[in-house]
Write a protein that holds these residues in place. Structure first.
Motif, PDB file in Angstrom:
ATOM      1  N   ALA A  50      -3.511   5.975   3.300  1.00 40.78           N
ATOM      2  CA  ALA A  50      -4.891   5.736   4.074  1.00 40.78           C
ATOM      3  C   ALA A  50      -5.148   4.151   4.325  1.00 40.78           C
ATOM      4  N   GLY A  51      -4.668   3.487   2.921  1.00 44.89           N
ATOM      5  CA  GLY A  51      -5.103   2.001   3.329  1.00 44.89           C
ATOM      6  C   GLY A  51      -3.937   1.476   4.165  1.00 44.89           C
ATOM      7  N   VAL A  90       2.349   2.367  -3.486  1.00 44.01           N
ATOM      8  CA  VAL A  90       1.693   2.800  -4.453  1.00 44.01           C
ATOM      9  C   VAL A  90       0.976   4.349  -4.059  1.00 44.01           C
ATOM     10  N   LYS A 126       0.907  -1.308  -0.151  1.00 41.82           N
ATOM     11  CA  LYS A 126       0.254  -0.058   0.145  1.00 41.82           C
ATOM     12  C   LYS A 126       0.885   1.289   0.144  1.00 41.82           C
ATOM     13  N   ASN A 174      -0.672   4.556  -1.158  1.00 38.23           N
ATOM     14  CA  ASN A 174      -2.125   4.468  -0.473  1.00 38.23           C
ATOM     15  C   ASN A 174      -1.782   4.681   1.096  1.00 38.23           C
TER      16      ASN A 174
END
Length: 131
Positions: A21-22, A17, A14, A19
């Motif tokens: 929040a993920g 890339v 995550k 991300n």
């Protein structure tokens, strides 16, 4: 439910890339996050990790990557060994440093994190220490 090492791998994937929040969503609500670097997470929880680590890390480095090269698992504990690479946003210098991360995963969430990193390898890119 995902296997313990898969949750840790998912965290790195995550982040790779962008991300954040993920990655934060993989954490337990009361996660304890310990760094051995100049970033400090004070208190517990994903919001504290975002404030004390993610935001300042993303502000300081124009780009960075955490690339795990090995995973060692014992029960709820995962040790990941790997490389931090980054380009400092002020100096423009590149950093390459080895790290060890120790994770505890409970009930499908990251419960604790401890970081060990070669800060002497990072300091020159930050304009500190010897080149």
């Amino acid at each position: 439910m995902a296997h313990v090492p898969d949750i840790v791998r998912d965290f790195y994937n995550k982040l790779s890339v962008g991300n954040a929040a993920g990655a934060l969503g993989l954490m337990a609500p009361d996660i304890e996050w310990t760094t051995m670097w100049h970033y400090k997470v004070i208190g517990r929880g994903p919001d504290k990790v975002a404030e004390g680590l993610f935001k300042p890390l993303m502000a300081e480095w124009a780009s960075f990557a955490l690339v795990p090269t090995e995973f060692i698992t014992e029960g709820e504990t995962v040790v990941s060994l790997g490389d931090f690479t980054g380009v400092h946003s002020v100096t423009g210098k590149t950093s390459n440093a080895r790290y060890a991360h120790v994770w505890t995963v409970r009930d499908g969430k990251i419960a604790t994190f401890r970081q060990y990193i070669d800060s002497l390898a990072i300091d020159p890119a930050r304009g500190e220490g010897r080149l």
